[in-house]
Write a protein that holds these residues in place. Structure first.
Motif, PDB file in Angstrom:
ATOM      1  N   LEU A  14       0.601  72.943 104.973  1.00 52.12           N
ATOM      2  CA  LEU A  14      -0.757  72.755 104.472  1.00 52.12           C
ATOM      3  C   LEU A  14      -1.139  73.872 103.501  1.00 52.12           C
ATOM      4  O   LEU A  14      -1.752  73.622 102.464  1.00 52.12           O
ATOM      5  CB  LEU A  14      -1.743  72.701 105.644  1.00 52.12           C
ATOM      6  N   CYS A  15      -0.750  75.109 103.807  1.00 53.30           N
ATOM      7  CA  CYS A  15      -1.005  76.224 102.880  1.00 53.30           C
ATOM      8  C   CYS A  15      -0.293  75.997 101.557  1.00 53.30           C
ATOM      9  O   CYS A  15      -0.850  76.249 100.486  1.00 53.30           O
ATOM     10  CB  CYS A  15      -0.540  77.541 103.498  1.00 53.30           C
ATOM     11  N   ASP A  27      -2.161  61.521 100.439  1.00 52.89           N
ATOM     12  CA  ASP A  27      -2.555  62.587 101.355  1.00 52.89           C
ATOM     13  C   ASP A  27      -3.163  63.761 100.589  1.00 52.89           C
ATOM     14  O   ASP A  27      -4.135  64.378 101.039  1.00 52.89           O
ATOM     15  CB  ASP A  27      -1.359  63.067 102.176  1.00 52.89           C
ATOM     16  N   GLU A  28      -2.592  64.083  99.434  1.00 44.74           N
ATOM     17  CA  GLU A  28      -3.139  65.168  98.608  1.00 44.74           C
ATOM     18  C   GLU A  28      -4.544  64.818  98.135  1.00 44.74           C
ATOM     19  O   GLU A  28      -5.430  65.673  98.127  1.00 44.74           O
ATOM     20  CB  GLU A  28      -2.226  65.448  97.425  1.00 44.74           C
ATOM     21  N   ILE A  61      -8.505  70.896 108.944  1.00 45.22           N
ATOM     22  CA  ILE A  61      -7.933  70.007 107.927  1.00 45.22           C
ATOM     23  C   ILE A  61      -6.719  69.286 108.498  1.00 45.22           C
ATOM     24  O   ILE A  61      -6.533  68.088 108.297  1.00 45.22           O
ATOM     25  CB  ILE A  61      -7.551  70.804 106.663  1.00 45.22           C
ATOM     26  N   GLN A  62      -5.908  70.020 109.251  1.00 46.56           N
ATOM     27  CA  GLN A  62      -4.713  69.445 109.876  1.00 46.56           C
ATOM     28  C   GLN A  62      -5.098  68.324 110.847  1.00 46.56           C
ATOM     29  O   GLN A  62      -4.501  67.247 110.850  1.00 46.56           O
ATOM     30  CB  GLN A  62      -3.961  70.562 110.604  1.00 46.56           C
ATOM     31  N   LEU A 105      -8.010  75.700 108.402  1.00 43.19           N
ATOM     32  CA  LEU A 105      -6.765  74.968 108.199  1.00 43.19           C
ATOM     33  C   LEU A 105      -6.463  74.019 109.354  1.00 43.19           C
ATOM     34  O   LEU A 105      -5.997  72.902 109.143  1.00 43.19           O
ATOM     35  CB  LEU A 105      -5.607  75.943 107.997  1.00 43.19           C
ATOM     36  N   ILE A 116       1.282  67.566 110.077  1.00 45.12           N
ATOM     37  CA  ILE A 116       1.919  68.586 109.249  1.00 45.12           C
ATOM     38  C   ILE A 116       1.630  69.954 109.829  1.00 45.12           C
ATOM     39  O   ILE A 116       0.679  70.136 110.587  1.00 45.12           O
ATOM     40  CB  ILE A 116       1.438  68.527 107.778  1.00 45.12           C
ATOM     41  N   ILE A 151      -6.880  65.303 101.095  1.00 41.79           N
ATOM     42  CA  ILE A 151      -7.147  66.724 101.338  1.00 41.79           C
ATOM     43  C   ILE A 151      -8.119  67.254 100.294  1.00 41.79           C
ATOM     44  O   ILE A 151      -9.051  68.001 100.612  1.00 41.79           O
ATOM     45  CB  ILE A 151      -5.827  67.525 101.349  1.00 41.79           C
ATOM     46  N   ILE A 165       4.085  65.028 102.683  1.00 42.47           N
ATOM     47  CA  ILE A 165       2.783  64.784 102.067  1.00 42.47           C
ATOM     48  C   ILE A 165       3.006  64.001 100.770  1.00 42.47           C
ATOM     49  O   ILE A 165       3.784  64.408  99.929  1.00 42.47           O
ATOM     50  CB  ILE A 165       2.092  66.119 101.739  1.00 42.47           C
ATOM     51  N   LEU A 192      -6.426  65.256 108.947  1.00 49.26           N
ATOM     52  CA  LEU A 192      -5.320  64.531 108.320  1.00 49.26           C
ATOM     53  C   LEU A 192      -4.571  63.699 109.364  1.00 49.26           C
ATOM     54  O   LEU A 192      -4.154  62.572 109.081  1.00 49.26           O
ATOM     55  CB  LEU A 192      -4.374  65.519 107.639  1.00 49.26           C
TER      56      LEU A 192
END
Length: 183
Positions: A103-104, A67-68, A86-87, A83, A98, A71, A63, A90
């Motif tokens: 991701l957590c 990417d951050e 979101i995955q 989650l 990822i 998110i 990441i 992405l």
């Protein structure tokens, strides 16, 4: 008691070895240190351990800052995403696959926490609310004269998404959906 050498002197020994290609004996002569220390410093330099800190090892980061940012904007737009959603977003938008634990970790690093949803009413308007409070204070001088029923946060989907993400120290608010009346 062993003699202490400064970090500057140790760094100079590594520089003389790596940049100027001096032998261990020449380094010992120039700096006035023992050859065991020079060998130890050279070994640390070649293994990546410099001044007691090892260079980052392990898998390279999957990441990056873009990417951050993606998110963060995704969660600010739709904080109730799971989650895996979101995955998947992405993967589709940025082409990054990822895992859920990564991701957590990213969410924890970005200071997002899991919160229980509190619902804001769609009709909420601070000016009208203040006017209503003044009007009610004139109509009912005693509080025991009033009785309230709250149905402002009723939503058919409230039971589906009870949790969402929000920055640490802030609340997660959602607004109920406007649904057509049932026929």
């Amino acid at each position: 008691m062993p003699r202490r050498y400064s970090d500057d002197l140790k760094a100079r020994a590594v520089i003389l070895y790596s940049d100027y290609w001096l032998t261990v004996q020449q380094i010992c002569k120039y700096l006035g240190i023992k050859k065991t220390l020079v060998y130890k410093l050279i070994n640390q330099y070649e293994s990546g351990l410099v001044r007691g800190r090892r260079y980052p090892s392990g898998c390279p980061r999957t990441i990056d800052a873009d990417d951050e940012d993606y998110i963060t904007s995704l969660i600010k737009h739709r904080p109730c995403l799971y989650l895996d959603e979101i995955q998947e977003a992405l993967l589709q938008a940025r082409g990054r696959q990822i895992s859920i634990p990564v991701l957590c970790h990213v969410l924890r690093k970005l200071k997002f926490t899991r919160k229980i949803c509190s619902v804001k009413a769609l009709e909420r308007n601070e000016n009208q609310r203040a006017y209503f409070m003044l009007h009610m204070a004139r109509l009912a001088p005693h509080l025991d004269m009033l009785m309230f029923i709250d149905e402002a946060a009723r939503n058919r989907q409230t039971s589906f998404r009870k949790y969402g993400c929000a920055l640490r120290g802030s609340r997660y608010h959602t607004r109920p959906l406007i649904l057509a009346p049932e026929a």
